[in-house]
Write a protein that holds these residues in place. Sequence first.
Motif, PDB file in Angstrom:
ATOM      1  N   VAL A 111       8.304   2.133  -1.924  1.00 56.22           N
ATOM      2  CA  VAL A 111       8.340   0.764  -2.438  1.00 56.22           C
ATOM      3  C   VAL A 111       8.543   0.808  -3.944  1.00 56.22           C
ATOM      4  O   VAL A 111       7.885   1.582  -4.648  1.00 56.22           O
ATOM      5  CB  VAL A 111       7.033   0.005  -2.122  1.00 56.22           C
ATOM      6  N   SER A 112       9.454  -0.006  -4.430  1.00 55.07           N
ATOM      7  CA  SER A 112       9.618  -0.228  -5.866  1.00 55.07           C
ATOM      8  C   SER A 112       9.046  -1.608  -6.158  1.00 55.07           C
ATOM      9  O   SER A 112       9.609  -2.624  -5.744  1.00 55.07           O
ATOM     10  CB  SER A 112      11.098  -0.158  -6.259  1.00 55.07           C
ATOM     11  N   PHE A 113       7.897  -1.642  -6.845  1.00 55.38           N
ATOM     12  CA  PHE A 113       7.150  -2.884  -7.046  1.00 55.38           C
ATOM     13  C   PHE A 113       7.211  -3.305  -8.500  1.00 55.38           C
ATOM     14  O   PHE A 113       6.902  -2.523  -9.401  1.00 55.38           O
ATOM     15  CB  PHE A 113       5.696  -2.685  -6.620  1.00 55.38           C
ATOM     16  N   ASN A 114       7.627  -4.542  -8.729  1.00 58.80           N
ATOM     17  CA  ASN A 114       7.655  -5.121 -10.067  1.00 58.80           C
ATOM     18  C   ASN A 114       6.664  -6.270 -10.087  1.00 58.80           C
ATOM     19  O   ASN A 114       6.885  -7.302  -9.458  1.00 58.80           O
ATOM     20  CB  ASN A 114       9.065  -5.610 -10.410  1.00 58.80           C
ATOM     21  N   ALA A 115       5.558  -6.084 -10.805  1.00 61.06           N
ATOM     22  CA  ALA A 115       4.505  -7.094 -10.852  1.00 61.06           C
ATOM     23  C   ALA A 115       4.698  -8.087 -11.987  1.00 61.06           C
ATOM     24  O   ALA A 115       3.846  -8.940 -12.214  1.00 61.06           O
ATOM     25  CB  ALA A 115       3.143  -6.418 -10.990  1.00 61.06           C
ATOM     26  N   GLY A 116       5.810  -8.002 -12.692  1.00 56.71           N
ATOM     27  CA  GLY A 116       6.080  -8.847 -13.842  1.00 56.71           C
ATOM     28  C   GLY A 116       6.653  -7.999 -14.959  1.00 56.71           C
ATOM     29  O   GLY A 116       6.801  -6.781 -14.822  1.00 56.71           O
ATOM     30  N   PHE A 117       6.991  -8.624 -16.077  1.00 64.52           N
ATOM     31  CA  PHE A 117       7.650  -7.910 -17.168  1.00 64.52           C
ATOM     32  C   PHE A 117       6.824  -6.710 -17.622  1.00 64.52           C
ATOM     33  O   PHE A 117       5.650  -6.832 -17.960  1.00 64.52           O
ATOM     34  CB  PHE A 117       7.878  -8.855 -18.345  1.00 64.52           C
ATOM     35  N   GLY A 118       7.443  -5.521 -17.603  1.00 68.53           N
ATOM     36  CA  GLY A 118       6.775  -4.313 -18.063  1.00 68.53           C
ATOM     37  C   GLY A 118       5.745  -3.754 -17.100  1.00 68.53           C
ATOM     38  O   GLY A 118       4.954  -2.888 -17.475  1.00 68.53           O
ATOM     39  N   SER A 169       4.780   5.437  -2.607  1.00 72.44           N
ATOM     40  CA  SER A 169       5.348   6.138  -1.458  1.00 72.44           C
ATOM     41  C   SER A 169       4.910   5.461  -0.164  1.00 72.44           C
ATOM     42  O   SER A 169       3.914   4.721  -0.123  1.00 72.44           O
ATOM     43  CB  SER A 169       4.896   7.598  -1.455  1.00 72.44           C
ATOM     44  N   GLY A 170       5.663   5.741   0.901  1.00 77.62           N
ATOM     45  CA  GLY A 170       5.287   5.208   2.198  1.00 77.62           C
ATOM     46  C   GLY A 170       3.924   5.701   2.642  1.00 77.62           C
ATOM     47  O   GLY A 170       3.148   4.962   3.261  1.00 77.62           O
ATOM     48  N   ALA A 171       3.602   6.956   2.304  1.00 73.06           N
ATOM     49  CA  ALA A 171       2.306   7.524   2.680  1.00 73.06           C
ATOM     50  C   ALA A 171       1.159   6.845   1.939  1.00 73.06           C
ATOM     51  O   ALA A 171       0.054   6.715   2.477  1.00 73.06           O
ATOM     52  CB  ALA A 171       2.296   9.022   2.403  1.00 73.06           C
ATOM     53  N   GLU A 172       1.401   6.416   0.695  1.00 70.19           N
ATOM     54  CA  GLU A 172       0.367   5.693  -0.056  1.00 70.19           C
ATOM     55  C   GLU A 172       0.131   4.313   0.545  1.00 70.19           C
ATOM     56  O   GLU A 172      -1.011   3.848   0.641  1.00 70.19           O
ATOM     57  CB  GLU A 172       0.779   5.550  -1.520  1.00 70.19           C
ATOM     58  N   LEU A 173       1.220   3.659   0.948  1.00 72.24           N
ATOM     59  CA  LEU A 173       1.104   2.302   1.481  1.00 72.24           C
ATOM     60  C   LEU A 173       0.520   2.297   2.888  1.00 72.24           C
ATOM     61  O   LEU A 173      -0.340   1.469   3.218  1.00 72.24           O
ATOM     62  CB  LEU A 173       2.477   1.624   1.487  1.00 72.24           C
ATOM     63  N   ILE A 174       0.997   3.233   3.721  1.00 75.04           N
ATOM     64  CA  ILE A 174       0.588   3.271   5.127  1.00 75.04           C
ATOM     65  C   ILE A 174       0.107   4.687   5.440  1.00 75.04           C
ATOM     66  O   ILE A 174       0.872   5.521   5.950  1.00 75.04           O
ATOM     67  CB  ILE A 174       1.751   2.858   6.047  1.00 75.04           C
ATOM     68  N   PRO A 175      -1.128   5.026   5.112  1.00 74.05           N
ATOM     69  CA  PRO A 175      -1.641   6.381   5.348  1.00 74.05           C
ATOM     70  C   PRO A 175      -1.645   6.732   6.831  1.00 74.05           C
ATOM     71  O   PRO A 175      -1.894   5.889   7.685  1.00 74.05           O
ATOM     72  CB  PRO A 175      -3.074   6.319   4.801  1.00 74.05           C
ATOM     73  N   GLY A 176      -1.375   8.002   7.111  1.00 70.21           N
ATOM     74  CA  GLY A 176      -1.429   8.481   8.492  1.00 70.21           C
ATOM     75  C   GLY A 176      -0.232   8.081   9.298  1.00 70.21           C
ATOM     76  O   GLY A 176      -0.195   8.256  10.498  1.00 70.21           O
ATOM     77  N   LEU A 218       7.546   3.504 -15.454  1.00 73.84           N
ATOM     78  CA  LEU A 218       6.598   3.276 -14.375  1.00 73.84           C
ATOM     79  C   LEU A 218       5.160   3.407 -14.856  1.00 73.84           C
ATOM     80  O   LEU A 218       4.828   4.301 -15.630  1.00 73.84           O
ATOM     81  CB  LEU A 218       6.842   4.270 -13.239  1.00 73.84           C
ATOM     82  N   ARG A 219       4.318   2.527 -14.356  1.00 69.37           N
ATOM     83  CA  ARG A 219       2.887   2.625 -14.618  1.00 69.37           C
ATOM     84  C   ARG A 219       2.221   3.437 -13.512  1.00 69.37           C
ATOM     85  O   ARG A 219       2.733   3.508 -12.389  1.00 69.37           O
ATOM     86  CB  ARG A 219       2.263   1.229 -14.672  1.00 69.37           C
ATOM     87  N   PRO A 220       1.076   4.041 -13.797  1.00 68.70           N
ATOM     88  CA  PRO A 220       0.361   4.782 -12.749  1.00 68.70           C
ATOM     89  C   PRO A 220      -0.047   3.853 -11.608  1.00 68.70           C
ATOM     90  O   PRO A 220      -0.508   2.735 -11.835  1.00 68.70           O
ATOM     91  CB  PRO A 220      -0.869   5.333 -13.479  1.00 68.70           C
ATOM     92  N   THR A 221       0.129   4.320 -10.383  1.00 69.42           N
ATOM     93  CA  THR A 221      -0.229   3.521  -9.210  1.00 69.42           C
ATOM     94  C   THR A 221      -1.719   3.642  -8.931  1.00 69.42           C
ATOM     95  O   THR A 221      -2.263   4.742  -8.871  1.00 69.42           O
ATOM     96  CB  THR A 221       0.564   3.992  -7.984  1.00 69.42           C
ATOM     97  N   THR A 222      -2.376   2.513  -8.760  1.00 69.32           N
ATOM     98  CA  THR A 222      -3.806   2.484  -8.457  1.00 69.32           C
ATOM     99  C   THR A 222      -4.017   1.923  -7.055  1.00 69.32           C
ATOM    100  O   THR A 222      -3.113   1.333  -6.456  1.00 69.32           O
ATOM    101  CB  THR A 222      -4.558   1.601  -9.465  1.00 69.32           C
ATOM    102  N   GLY A 223      -5.223   2.088  -6.543  1.00 65.72           N
ATOM    103  CA  GLY A 223      -5.549   1.521  -5.242  1.00 65.72           C
ATOM    104  C   GLY A 223      -5.405   0.015  -5.223  1.00 65.72           C
ATOM    105  O   GLY A 223      -4.990  -0.571  -4.213  1.00 65.72           O
TER     106      GLY A 223
END
Length: 224
Positions: A204-211, A217-224, A71-76
């Motif tokens: 959410v498990s997000f694959n933006a392409g190879f590697g 988390s749900g809280a990251e995607l939909i705060p509050g 996994l890569r670090p999640t950014t905004g």
Amino acid sequence: MPFFRSSAARRCRRAGISSEKISKSSSGMIKPGQVGNAACLASNRQLVYQHAGFSGSRGIKAVNEETKSVLRPTTGEIVEQVRAMILTARHATLGVIEKDTGHPAVSRVAMAALEDGTPVLLTSALAAHTSALGADARCSLLIGEVGKGDPMAHARMSVFCHAQRMPQEERAAMRALFLAHHPKAINYIDLPDFGYWKLQVDRVSFNAGFGKAYAISGAELIPG
């Protein structure tokens, strides 16, 4: 994409693999699946690591030490990309758990989303996935469009959710939202067996392409 260089052919021959079992491409490289012996594949493991960007001197140890997580670090920016994909999606593959068998089942469904990125479904009571959601709220969505070329190179995500039936008093607002996404739904949206589901996002498990894999988390995607 070929992994094994022509030197792999010589190693395979030394391992006792006949030339008939080795098929070279025009570039002089051996492609995966063209070598018919597992021992030969193991003997050339180092070439795979080199192809992945690890120098030959580091080998397996380097892979174990430097790839503790895929996994890569999640950014905004990544969170916004995921939210935008959900907001613009018009359909998805819905995964549910069959009520009688406990077997996973999938269906293609039309979808919309609230402003915060919460997915919304409109389903018929006659559909098997509707009864499955009523019996077990756990579900998931596979979202992502496939473009030209390798379908595995395009961004996609698995959205893990819990489904909630939307109350009658919210039906008018959901009707307007769904018709904005699916104008042709006017042909069936008011039938009495149709109802709305709001999918509360757990993760959410997000694959933006190879590697390029991310866990959100749900809280990251939909705060509050």
